[in-house]
Design a protein around this motif. Sequence first.
Motif, PDB file in Angstrom:
ATOM      1  N   SER A 108      21.225  60.155 -50.764  1.00 28.56           N
ATOM      2  CA  SER A 108      19.925  60.026 -51.402  1.00 28.56           C
ATOM      3  C   SER A 108      19.433  58.601 -51.225  1.00 28.56           C
ATOM      4  CB  SER A 108      20.013  60.370 -52.889  1.00 28.56           C
ATOM      5  OG  SER A 108      18.753  60.168 -53.524  1.00 28.56           O
ATOM      6  N   LYS A 109      18.122  58.433 -51.188  1.00 25.08           N
ATOM      7  CA  LYS A 109      17.525  57.104 -51.095  1.00 25.08           C
ATOM      8  C   LYS A 109      17.238  56.504 -52.473  1.00 25.08           C
ATOM      9  CE  LYS A 109      15.444  57.365 -46.522  1.00 25.08           C
ATOM     10  NZ  LYS A 109      14.261  57.011 -45.710  1.00 25.08           N
ATOM     11  N   ASN A 110      17.383  57.311 -53.503  1.00 23.75           N
ATOM     12  CA  ASN A 110      17.082  56.857 -54.856  1.00 23.75           C
ATOM     13  C   ASN A 110      18.386  56.506 -55.575  1.00 23.75           C
ATOM     14  OD1 ASN A 110      16.805  57.566 -57.907  1.00 23.75           O
ATOM     15  ND2 ASN A 110      14.693  57.242 -57.212  1.00 23.75           N
ATOM     16  N   ASP A 111      18.464  55.299 -56.149  1.00 30.43           N
ATOM     17  CA  ASP A 111      19.707  54.844 -56.770  1.00 30.43           C
ATOM     18  C   ASP A 111      20.180  55.772 -57.882  1.00 30.43           C
ATOM     19  OD1 ASP A 111      19.781  52.714 -55.075  1.00 30.43           O
ATOM     20  OD2 ASP A 111      19.530  51.157 -56.606  1.00 30.43           O
ATOM     21  N   GLN A 112      19.288  56.136 -58.811  1.00 32.02           N
ATOM     22  CA  GLN A 112      19.694  56.963 -59.934  1.00 32.02           C
ATOM     23  C   GLN A 112      20.055  58.370 -59.466  1.00 32.02           C
ATOM     24  OE1 GLN A 112      20.197  55.875 -63.154  1.00 32.02           O
ATOM     25  NE2 GLN A 112      21.219  57.876 -63.222  1.00 32.02           N
ATOM     26  N   ASP A 113      19.319  58.877 -58.512  1.00 37.75           N
ATOM     27  CA  ASP A 113      19.628  60.193 -57.954  1.00 37.75           C
ATOM     28  C   ASP A 113      20.991  60.177 -57.278  1.00 37.75           C
ATOM     29  OD1 ASP A 113      18.708  62.897 -57.467  1.00 37.75           O
ATOM     30  OD2 ASP A 113      18.534  62.342 -55.356  1.00 37.75           O
ATOM     31  N   ALA A 510      20.002  71.450 -70.076  1.00 39.05           N
ATOM     32  CA  ALA A 510      19.780  70.048 -70.427  1.00 39.05           C
ATOM     33  C   ALA A 510      20.911  69.148 -69.943  1.00 39.05           C
ATOM     34  CB  ALA A 510      19.608  69.911 -71.933  1.00 39.05           C
ATOM     35  N   THR A 511      22.080  69.743 -69.627  1.00 43.60           N
ATOM     36  CA  THR A 511      23.195  68.912 -69.138  1.00 43.60           C
ATOM     37  C   THR A 511      23.009  68.492 -67.685  1.00 43.60           C
ATOM     38  OG1 THR A 511      24.531  70.804 -68.390  1.00 43.60           O
ATOM     39  CG2 THR A 511      24.770  70.115 -70.691  1.00 43.60           C
ATOM     40  N   ILE A 512      22.148  69.178 -66.957  1.00 47.04           N
ATOM     41  CA  ILE A 512      21.924  68.840 -65.544  1.00 47.04           C
ATOM     42  C   ILE A 512      21.075  67.569 -65.474  1.00 47.04           C
ATOM     43  CG2 ILE A 512      21.054  69.642 -63.332  1.00 47.04           C
ATOM     44  CD1 ILE A 512      23.385  71.286 -64.467  1.00 47.04           C
ATOM     45  N   PRO A 513      21.559  66.528 -64.815  1.00 48.68           N
ATOM     46  CA  PRO A 513      20.804  65.262 -64.793  1.00 48.68           C
ATOM     47  C   PRO A 513      19.494  65.400 -64.033  1.00 48.68           C
ATOM     48  CG  PRO A 513      22.664  65.149 -63.284  1.00 48.68           C
ATOM     49  CD  PRO A 513      22.819  66.424 -64.061  1.00 48.68           C
ATOM     50  N   LYS A 514      18.475  64.784 -64.574  1.00 50.89           N
ATOM     51  CA  LYS A 514      17.155  64.790 -63.941  1.00 50.89           C
ATOM     52  C   LYS A 514      16.637  63.366 -63.873  1.00 50.89           C
ATOM     53  CE  LYS A 514      15.762  69.476 -65.290  1.00 50.89           C
ATOM     54  NZ  LYS A 514      17.090  69.865 -65.758  1.00 50.89           N
ATOM     55  N   LEU A 515      15.785  63.136 -62.914  1.00 51.04           N
ATOM     56  CA  LEU A 515      15.185  61.818 -62.763  1.00 51.04           C
ATOM     57  C   LEU A 515      14.014  61.660 -63.718  1.00 51.04           C
ATOM     58  CD1 LEU A 515      15.148  61.436 -58.877  1.00 51.04           C
ATOM     59  CD2 LEU A 515      16.703  60.339 -60.488  1.00 51.04           C
ATOM     60  N   ASP A 516      13.888  60.471 -64.262  1.00 54.66           N
ATOM     61  CA  ASP A 516      12.722  60.096 -65.036  1.00 54.66           C
ATOM     62  C   ASP A 516      11.684  59.528 -64.081  1.00 54.66           C
ATOM     63  OD1 ASP A 516      11.202  57.838 -66.751  1.00 54.66           O
ATOM     64  OD2 ASP A 516      11.912  59.430 -68.086  1.00 54.66           O
ATOM     65  N   LEU A 517      10.430  59.609 -64.459  1.00 52.48           N
ATOM     66  CA  LEU A 517       9.377  59.051 -63.593  1.00 52.48           C
ATOM     67  C   LEU A 517       9.618  57.579 -63.300  1.00 52.48           C
ATOM     68  CD1 LEU A 517       6.101  60.707 -64.971  1.00 52.48           C
ATOM     69  CD2 LEU A 517       7.212  61.101 -62.762  1.00 52.48           C
ATOM     70  N   ASN A 518      10.230  56.891 -64.252  1.00 51.52           N
ATOM     71  CA  ASN A 518      10.506  55.466 -64.032  1.00 51.52           C
ATOM     72  C   ASN A 518      11.582  55.239 -62.983  1.00 51.52           C
ATOM     73  OD1 ASN A 518       8.628  54.675 -65.991  1.00 51.52           O
ATOM     74  ND2 ASN A 518      10.142  54.892 -67.648  1.00 51.52           N
ATOM     75  N   ASP A 519      12.373  56.292 -62.693  1.00 48.98           N
ATOM     76  CA  ASP A 519      13.424  56.164 -61.673  1.00 48.98           C
ATOM     77  C   ASP A 519      12.873  56.289 -60.260  1.00 48.98           C
ATOM     78  OD1 ASP A 519      15.430  55.996 -63.629  1.00 48.98           O
ATOM     79  OD2 ASP A 519      15.522  58.189 -63.789  1.00 48.98           O
ATOM     80  N   ILE A 520      11.652  56.753 -60.140  1.00 47.93           N
ATOM     81  CA  ILE A 520      11.088  57.066 -58.826  1.00 47.93           C
ATOM     82  C   ILE A 520      10.157  55.941 -58.380  1.00 47.93           C
ATOM     83  CG2 ILE A 520       9.708  58.718 -57.505  1.00 47.93           C
ATOM     84  CD1 ILE A 520      10.583  60.849 -59.539  1.00 47.93           C
ATOM     85  N   GLN A 521      10.402  55.473 -57.196  1.00 47.49           N
ATOM     86  CA  GLN A 521       9.551  54.424 -56.636  1.00 47.49           C
ATOM     87  C   GLN A 521       8.171  54.998 -56.338  1.00 47.49           C
ATOM     88  OE1 GLN A 521      11.319  52.461 -53.279  1.00 47.49           O
ATOM     89  NE2 GLN A 521       9.415  51.482 -52.638  1.00 47.49           N
TER      90      GLN A 521
END
Length: 736
Positions: A108-113, A510-521
């Motif tokens: 993935s290119k996204n750190d949190q992802d 709800a246990t499945i991790p999801k990205l917050d809008l702040n996590d997305i460039q």
Amino acid sequence: MYNDPRYQLLETTESPETGSTGYRYEHLKTGAQVLWLKNDDDNKAFGVGFRTPPTDSTGVAHIVEHSVLSGSRKFKGREPFMEMYKSSMQTFLNAMTFSDMTIYPISSKNDQDFLNLADVYLDAVFFPAIYDKPEIFMQEGWHYELFREEDPITYKGVVYNEMRGAYGNPERQVMQQMSQTMHPDGTYSHESGGFPYHVPELTEENFQAFHQRYYHPSNAFIYLYGDVPAEDIFNLIDEEYLSQFEKTEPNSEVVPGTIPSAPIKAEHYYNAGSGAKPSEESYFGYSVILGETTDLYDAFMQPLVSDVLISSESSPLKQVLLEKKFGQAILPAGSDGIFEEFGFVVKGADEARFDEFIEVTEATIRQMAEDGVDRGALLAALNRTEMSLRESGGSLKGIYFFIRSVGAHRYGVNPMDALNFNQTFDRIRADIENGGFEKYLKERILDNPAKVMTLHLPQAGQFQVLDDELADKLKLYKDSLTREEIRQLIADNERLLKYQQTEDSPEDKATIPKLDLNDIQREVAEIPSEKQILDNSTLLVQEYPSMGIRYLHLAFDLDFVTTEELPYLAYLGRLLGIVDTKQRGYSELNNEIYQVSSGFRFAPSVLRPVDGSNYALKMMVTTSALAGQSKRMFDILAEVLLETTFNDADRIKDVLQKMRSDMEMGFESSGHSVAANRASSYFSPTAKINEQLGGIDLFDHLQELLNDYDNRQAELMRIITSLYERIFTSKGLIAS
């Protein structure tokens, strides 16, 4: 470099081949091995792999691979893998079972992802829900299916059904028979994916024991690639996972088994349809053990030998076998285990010519060893092998490097040695100049006792006999059950069906991790591009880090092509670069192409502009070359685009027969995709075109053409030549 007292740094290695600095660690508490290829690539990759040598053909490694992705300690949904596939920003997400290892890579290119995906995979492999939910084994492996007392019992399960489909492919049967002839015992005598008639022999107890034994940090290889958030990922790996285990001895070594001490000739039967004739639908197999993967010289010589002998269009052995009409197609055969094997299969052979096939094969290789191999062919094969290593999966090179590094680690080879190939290639180049390749052919193929030659005959209804025996066995089993046991079996199936059809609860979702809008460039990454208009053409120039390799993409207009001409576009794309030009024959042309490039690819494609306007049909031409070879690459490409001739009817027929064989294999391995594309073609104009360019419509057209080739060859060459002359002009050309 990342310093952490929980991890001992074993080695730091510069790797120009991967553009990385390699840091190899050992987790002190568990002995888990960790490799970080540090570089500035933002397409970060993570992987975890385990040695998983099978001891039978029940497919336990394959079933465990499926099952651990069906919920875990932290991630409660039934399919966290699929949820992440749909909702994450992953650029790669998969799991793979090999003959002796199982791996779980993501990127993935996204750190949190990236951290989320690594967390989901680590929890899946170390803390799966398989011990608490028997439905997982029933669903992914196998179970007795029964919903009504009066019905017969059958077997069902994801892997069971998948492997029944896989063994519907004759080539799969043939390759497995060749492997079992070469490896009568040990790890490689077994089918790690599962032989469908053995899958139901796996018990849930043995299934869980397999996971407990092999899915342990002491047997794990953990991989990181790119510009990863180092502190976060190293903390996650230790705190959430490795720290909860103690070091053990996994006893996961591969058992190589007995290899032939003298050449073996063997006869097998494969399952075929009614009416299959041994004089037309047999297979010939030829395989030899060149060495072991632990010897990097042999590991890099194997693809080179295969290329020179049978994979390249200029391969002398391939040409001889096709010219003498031994079969319709020559297919490479190898292994993904500890042995480096050269092998191939002749498809559509006559059983009566088996001994002649062996004689011609060895005589041709002997002539090459004694008279010398054409240097152009050798250099082309060497360049093709090296280019494939340097390009390394393109944007997914982090995944490619993981597969290579974990593949080396499983046999005790330093993964950095497997990634740093320059020194080994320098040695191979030097040996080629001094007759080393010819010596290798003599010693490792001609004089090698570890060799098998196999004849595979069609046998109509072979699997039907096994199915009948299975039905009898299941009937006896049902007859042995009491009425109460039958009712319990029905209840078990109803419980499984309910499990499959019940949507995950809001709490589990709800246990499945999801990205917050702040996590997305928010900013879209842009690649600087220069646009130039040259007469009727458009040139786009982009500068991008590419390890010294230059890439070329050409898009030629196909707006004028009629519906009737669409199949011929596919044939044209297949023929270009592997038939004669005005300057040289196809064999010499093939050598020239691969001496200076990674090869030329021609594909008619349906493109939809980014502005959402109507689709466009283009002939896409792609290639790549090292910077120093770019000019020569352009010269050879121009020759193919402007000077190809289509007057060798026999050569064209050989190419189209191989095309038919490839399509048949593709249909058998990806039937679901074929069916989906076919269905889409009835309501989607673009899908309809794709169906005519590569689906069942094209296959039917090709089959009819080859069945009446002598009468239709003149029309074929006329249409292809006409298309060729109209397509490759500068009008509307887009070059990038």
